[in-house]
Structures are given as structure tokens and as C-alpha cells.
Design an enzyme around this catalytic site. Structure first.
Site, short mmCIF file in Angstrom:
data_model
loop_
_atom_site.label_atom_id
_atom_site.label_comp_id
_atom_site.label_asym_id
_atom_site.label_seq_id
_atom_site.Cartn_x
_atom_site.Cartn_y
_atom_site.Cartn_z
N CYS A 33 0.86 -1.18 0.00
CA CYS A 33 0.00 0.00 0.00
C CYS A 33 0.90 1.23 0.00
CB CYS A 33 -0.96 0.00 1.18
SG CYS A 33 -0.17 -0.17 2.81
N ARG A 125 12.91 -0.72 -3.68
CA ARG A 125 12.13 -0.98 -4.89
C ARG A 125 12.75 -0.32 -6.11
NH1 ARG A 125 6.11 1.07 -6.67
NH2 ARG A 125 5.27 -0.92 -7.37
N HIS A 182 2.76 -7.32 -8.36
CA HIS A 182 1.55 -7.39 -9.19
C HIS A 182 1.60 -8.49 -10.25
CE1 HIS A 182 0.74 -3.73 -7.11
NE2 HIS A 182 1.41 -2.93 -7.92
N ASP A 249 -2.80 -2.37 -2.71
CA ASP A 249 -2.27 -1.37 -3.64
C ASP A 249 -3.00 -0.03 -3.48
OD1 ASP A 249 -0.49 -0.40 -5.57
OD2 ASP A 249 -1.83 -0.90 -7.24
#
Length: 294
Positions: A33, A125, A182, A249
Site C-alpha cells: 500500500c 524498490r 503485481h 495497492d
């Protein structure tokens, strides 16, 4: 004369979160999130690819109360650049219930990583997707992986489906745990036999590989209720049940199609997984091992 760059805005989340039929177990975690702003407190990066509506920490807390989720992992959003203040603030205010994933720039040092670790960050990331800037500098990528390895961190890879086959050898050579966001953004309409998904399944045989079976609304080709994405989530959960994560998300930046309702997404996860033991692994056990292992 230079023209002012137009920065696109993205839609906000569905404000009327439905209470899901499925009630998650104690300790359940939203493992993907974001928090956005508020922009007057935590400014957005001048070179951002998009401008989101504010989605602050308090709104995330409200969402999790409705969904029955006790913990979260905030993935720092590119719209805030490499300024980690907004994410570190949310972690600090959570009383230990939130961990985070950072975004860094070329100037990052070992001291910076030590500070981020102290602040609750446990991963870094990299975006490979074209609309967020495309391929990172690979020498920088490799340097960061070597810097975070002693901390016990992992790397999160945000890929487009067409990238996973050409990048497969690079990903397979990673020496630290890596998490594919994802479901690699595969396209549901191309089926589970498509080369990109088959490559993802092959990568998941690596004991360092993790995957998030969220983003069903992103890979769906039919729109809400996104059930055409279920076969992909099920296959991944069957192949590597101990290395699967899920997240909302929220607040769903850059959704091109139907904006999902987060209560429906939690029910979709429950439909994807066959029994309560599998759901507990994904929502409680797996994120605990990856993010609260210290």
C-alpha cells in the site's frame, strides 16, 4: 522558451470501502500500500510522473480498520521521489504495525541505508515500467543490492509483462530475496500459457523469489469484478505458497480501467485461495517472515 511540463493527475480511490464478507485472521497484513501527502506537509517530487490526490496515513488507517487488517507494508511511491519522509513518518506513527520499502537515488550511502533500517525499512524498490521511467541504471541497481545485502533486505521489482523474459537471467542472478510486484503485470487476456507468465512461474522455482498476487484489477482484461485474474493468482499460490504476499495497492495510482473497491479485493483474494490455512500463510505468516523477522 521552455514550456512548463504538464504532469498528469490520477484518480483517487473508491471512498466508500465495503466491509468484506471475508474476515482476515489476527495479524493480517496489507503487504503493498502507499501513502500520498498531504502535499502541503509532504511535497510531491518536482520530476514526478504523476500527481495523485492526497491519501494520507489517517485514510490508510481507516481503510485497514474497515478491512480488518492489523499490519501493513508501505511501498514508497515514485511521486514522492527518493524523499522518504512521508513513509518514515507513517511507520513511526504506527507503533510497530507498519514496515516499509524505500526508493533511493544515486547518492544513497551505507549511512542512509542504516538510517532507513532503523526507521523500519526492510526493502528497496526498482521500477522498470515504462510509464514510471523505464529501465534503471543497472550498475546502480547492482550496487544497491550489494549495499542492502548485509542488512537482510530484499529488492522489489516492478516490471511490465514484456520485460520479464528479457530480464529473466538478470533476475535469476540476484543473490538476495526479490519480490515481483503485481504478478509481473501480465495481461489476463493472454492466458496462463503466455510466455511472460510461464517465465514468472519458472522464476518462482528459485527459493529467493517472492511474488505479490495483488493487482488483479491491473492485469484483468474484463474489468470489475476482475475474476479473470484468479487463475494467475491461484497458480502462483500453488507453486510457492510460502513466498506469496498480497496487498491492496491502495490508493491504486494510475488505474486506467475500473477503480476497485478494496473490500471486494479482499474477498477476491479469499476466493483465489482454497482454504483458511492458505489465506493465513499469505496474510500473516509470509509477511511476518519477510518484514518482521528481527
Amino acid at each position: 522558451m521552455n514550456e512548463t511540463r504538464k504532469i498528469p493527475t490520477c484518480k483517487g480511490p473508491d471512498p466508500d470501502t465495503r466491509t468484506p464478507r471475508y474476515r482476515p485472521p489476527p495479524g493480517a497484513c496489507d503487504a503493498h500500500c502507499h501513502v500520498f501527502g498531504p502535499g502541503d506537509v509532504f511535497p510531491y517530487a518536482p520530476d514526478r510522473a504523476y500527481t495523485p490526490p492526497d491519501a494520507p496515513f489517517e485514510a490508510l488507517q481507516k481503510l485497514h480498520r474497515i478491512l480488518g487488517l492489523d499490519r501493513a507494508v508501505i511501498v514508497h511511491a515514485s511521486c514522492h521521489g527518493s524523499d522518504m519522509t512521508v513513509t518514515l513518518d507513517a511507520i513511526a506513527r504506527s507503533g510497530g504495525a507498519i514496515r516499509g520499502v524505500c526508493v533511493v537515488d544515486q547518492g544513497v550511502t551505507e549511512q542512509d541505508f542504516a538510517r532507513l533500517h532503523e526507521g523500519g525499512i526492510r526493502g528497496v524498490r526498482f521500477n522498470f515500467v515504462k510509464h514510471l521511467g523505464g529501465m534503471p541504471d543497472m550498475a546502480f541497481f547492482q550496487r544497491v543490492l550489494s549495499q542492502v545485502e548485509p542488512l537482510g533486505w530484499h529488492v522489489v521489482l516492478h516490471l511490465d509483462a514484456q520485460d520479464i523474459v528479457p530480464l529473466a537471467s538478470t533476475i535469476a542472478a540476484i543473490r538476495i530475496p526479490f519480490v515481483i510486484d503485481h504478478m509481473a503485470r501480465v495481461k489476463a487476456k493472454d492466458g496462463v500459457e503466455q510466455p511472460a507468465f510461464q517465465q514468472l512461474l519458472e522464476l518462482m522455482r528459485n527459493p529467493l523469489a517472492w511474488v505479490k498476487i495483488c493487482g488483479m484489477e491491473r492485469i484483468s482484461s474484463t474489468g470489475a469484478p476482475f475474476r479473470d485474474a484468479l487463475p494467475f493468482a491461484r497458480k502462483l499460490a500453488e507453486l510457492a505458497p510460502e513466498r506469496v504476499l498480497w496487498g491492496t495497492d491502495w490508493p491504486h495510482p494510475n488505474i486506467a480501467g475500473d477503480m476497485p473497491n478494496d473490500g471486494d479485493l479482499l474477498d477476491l483474494l479469499a476466493e483465489a485461495l482454497p482454504d483458511e490455512a492458505a489465506r493465513r500463510r499469505v496474510l500473516v505468516d509470509n509477511p511476518t517472515r519477510l518484514y518482521w523477522n528481527d
